[in-house]
Design an enzyme around this catalytic site. Sequence first.
Site, short mmCIF file in Angstrom:
data_model
loop_
_atom_site.label_atom_id
_atom_site.label_comp_id
_atom_site.label_asym_id
_atom_site.label_seq_id
_atom_site.Cartn_x
_atom_site.Cartn_y
_atom_site.Cartn_z
CG ASP A 1 -1.78 -1.31 1.46
OD1 ASP A 1 -2.20 -0.98 0.11
OD2 ASP A 1 -1.89 -1.79 2.28
CB THR B 1 -9.07 -6.42 4.03
OG1 THR B 1 -8.30 -5.96 4.22
CG2 THR B 1 -8.92 -7.70 2.93
CG ASP C 1 0.81 14.36 0.79
OD1 ASP C 1 0.58 13.96 0.17
OD2 ASP C 1 -1.28 13.74 0.57
CB ALA D 1 -2.81 -6.73 -4.87
N GLY D 2 -4.62 -4.16 -3.47
CA GLY D 2 -5.27 -3.47 -3.92
C GLY D 2 -5.03 -1.86 -4.27
CG HIS D 3 -3.01 -1.89 -7.07
ND1 HIS D 3 -1.54 -1.67 -6.04
CD2 HIS D 3 -2.67 -3.28 -7.66
CE1 HIS D 3 -1.16 -3.61 -6.08
NE2 HIS D 3 -1.53 -3.33 -6.55
N GLY E 1 0.44 14.06 -2.90
CA GLY E 1 -1.23 14.30 -2.83
C GLY E 1 -1.86 12.54 -3.53
CD GLN F 1 0.53 -9.28 -2.57
OE1 GLN F 1 0.97 -9.25 -3.60
NE2 GLN F 1 -0.84 -8.99 -2.58
N GLY G 1 1.57 3.01 -2.60
CA GLY G 1 1.02 4.42 -3.77
C GLY G 1 1.73 3.05 -4.91
CE LYS G 2 2.31 -3.02 -4.32
NZ LYS G 2 2.16 -2.52 -2.19
P1 GDP Z 1 -0.98 0.49 -3.66
O1 GDP Z 1 -1.09 -1.46 -2.83
O2 GDP Z 1 0.72 0.08 -3.37
O3 GDP Z 1 -1.08 0.56 -4.97
O4 GDP Z 1 -0.78 1.32 -2.68
P2 GDP Z 1 -3.02 1.61 -2.13
O5 GDP Z 1 -3.40 2.24 -3.12
O6 GDP Z 1 -3.06 0.45 -1.51
O7 GDP Z 1 -2.91 2.80 -1.13
C1 GDP Z 1 -2.10 3.96 -1.61
C2 GDP Z 1 -3.04 5.25 -1.29
O8 GDP Z 1 -2.46 6.39 -1.13
C3 GDP Z 1 -4.19 5.14 -2.62
O9 GDP Z 1 -5.43 5.82 -1.36
C4 GDP Z 1 -4.13 6.07 -3.60
O10 GDP Z 1 -4.84 6.59 -4.05
C5 GDP Z 1 -2.88 7.21 -2.25
N1 GDP Z 1 -1.27 8.04 -2.70
C6 GDP Z 1 -0.42 7.44 -3.48
N2 GDP Z 1 -0.15 8.52 -3.31
C7 GDP Z 1 -0.29 9.26 -2.71
C8 GDP Z 1 0.19 10.89 -2.16
O11 GDP Z 1 1.06 10.78 -2.49
N3 GDP Z 1 -0.78 11.46 -1.49
C9 GDP Z 1 -1.59 11.43 -0.71
N4 GDP Z 1 -1.84 12.13 0.16
N5 GDP Z 1 -1.71 10.04 -1.24
C10 GDP Z 1 -2.01 8.34 -1.55
P1 IMO Z 2 -1.28 -4.06 -2.30
O1 IMO Z 2 -0.50 -4.96 -3.93
C1 IMO Z 2 -0.66 -4.86 1.67
C2 IMO Z 2 -0.92 -9.35 3.50
C3 IMO Z 2 -1.72 -8.83 4.31
C4 IMO Z 2 -1.30 -10.10 4.85
C5 IMO Z 2 -0.56 -10.87 4.73
C6 IMO Z 2 -0.87 -12.09 3.91
O2 IMO Z 2 -2.10 -3.30 -1.93
O3 IMO Z 2 0.35 -3.80 -1.60
P2 IMO Z 2 -2.65 -13.03 1.67
O4 IMO Z 2 -3.85 -12.91 1.50
O5 IMO Z 2 -1.35 -12.04 0.05
O6 IMO Z 2 -2.27 -14.14 2.15
O7 IMO Z 2 -2.66 -12.23 3.16
O8 IMO Z 2 -0.07 -9.89 3.62
N1 IMO Z 2 -1.25 -8.43 2.37
C7 IMO Z 2 -0.93 -6.88 2.04
N2 IMO Z 2 -0.95 -5.59 2.68
N3 IMO Z 2 -1.00 -4.69 0.70
C8 IMO Z 2 -1.45 -5.53 -0.43
O9 IMO Z 2 -0.85 -6.02 -1.70
C9 IMO Z 2 -0.70 -6.90 0.29
N4 IMO Z 2 -1.82 -8.52 0.45
C10 IMO Z 2 -1.27 -9.28 1.05
O10 IMO Z 2 -3.12 -8.18 4.30
O11 IMO Z 2 -1.09 -9.17 6.25
MG MG Z 3 -2.46 -1.72 -2.07
#
Ligand code: GDP
Ligand code: IMO
Ligand code: MG
Length: 427
Positions: A13, A300, A332, A39-41, A414, A223, A15-16
Amino acid sequence: MPAHVLLGAQWGDEGKGKATDLMGDQVDFVVKYNGGNNAGHTIVVGEEKYALHLLPAGILTPTCTPVIANGVVIDLSVLFHEIYTLTSRGVDTSRLLVSANAHVITGYHTTFDKVTERYLGKAKIGTTGRGIGPAYADKISRVGVRVQDLFDEKILRQKLEAALEQKNQILIKVFNRKAMTVDAVAEELLEYADRLHPMVRDTSLLLSQALDEGKTVLLEGGQATLLDVDHGTYPFVTSSNPTAGGACTGSGIPPTRIDKVIAVVKAYTTRVGSGPFPTELTDAMGDRLRDVGAEFGTTTGRPRRCGWYDAVIARYAKRLNGVTDFVLTKLDVLTGLERIPVCVGYRVAGELHTEMPMTQTDFHHAQPVYEELAGWQEDITGAKSLEDLPKNAQAYVAALEEMSGAPFSAIGVGPGRDQIVAVRPLA
Ligand code: GDP
Ligand code: IMO
Ligand code: MG
């Protein structure tokens, strides 16, 4: 042309998704090489917000071909649901390609994931419950089902029979659950075969040919480094290799074709699920980071655990992945703080560690050693260059860059696509 890898430096998480999306129009292929719909992006484009799980972030860039490679585990119901959701919002998903060698997640994998967690009780991993671990376990045990098996019903049934014979014993005798029939599972999978078929390719060959033709390939990790099954905080990890080596095995692109490894790192740290986290803040400051940073899981909805930046982890990610560039995100979120502690080492049983401790026991007991940096009060969400940042924010970035061991080539200020300070080109 070379391939680039983009991966997470911490516990996910970072911000990939946004970083991949930023590079979208400079690359021809975006390839997901590990994980699945754990994953959740979240990607914000103008007024639109997209939550992607299984699809590579490149799906949002019309000039880019998104690829789900062999290293991914695919829940077909999620794949088609995600395609449907994006299509109904006007996104063209027709370019998506899927590896014939990718494994599929079946109903018994998600069931096993959930019941195993229940059995672990307090020792649970806190998985996403999406069947990821059990699907990879079957892959390694050589009883998995691959995408290509969906196009040979006889083979599919043979494989399911072999897998279910053992699994049903466990389901009934250990977990007190109903047995699953080959017919039911086969039917569930075959329902998708016709729709899946046009997308399926030998993606390793296709990507190799694309590189020969001068195309640019971005390998996008799900991840992150500390969730890596080999190099992360085992057993509190995922079941794949998100680190740079996994990009090669997960895509079939050899290491000699990769020239850049871009690691995305948050200006503080978060973690979802169980496991050690030395800089975790369980007080009001942790709540503040969660609220301001909107740190709730995309997959989740769970609140993310929050803490200060950990330079030991960043250095570890640099070393393990051969990071050439960092993308620092969410700077930020730190605006408004007087002082910002940054972890520069750990104390374990009176001894100072500046590298990751060798054992999990030591990491569990690691007490962070902090260096305090000065905060800033000015709004930075419109900054476009380093000079636009207040002096203290510039100093924070420079200090982190120095501690982490590779250049910070972009800085997120942001969630929006354009809320980025570009220091040097990434692609
Ligand atoms: P990922 O799984 O690595 O793609 O990251 P996630 O999407 O799960 O979590 C990153 C969160 O931060 C998302 O809600 C993005 O919209 C947000 N985000 C990414 N870059 C920035 C940033 O520079 N500033 C802020 N405030 N939010 C950001
Ligand atoms: P992104 O790509 C953050 C964590 C789960 C748990 C562990 C094992 O959005 O960064 P799993 O379901 O993979 O067997 O769970 O890994 N986990 C993540 N935490 N971001 C993720 O993906 C994750 N994918 C799995 O919360 O601790
Ligand atoms: Mg994520």
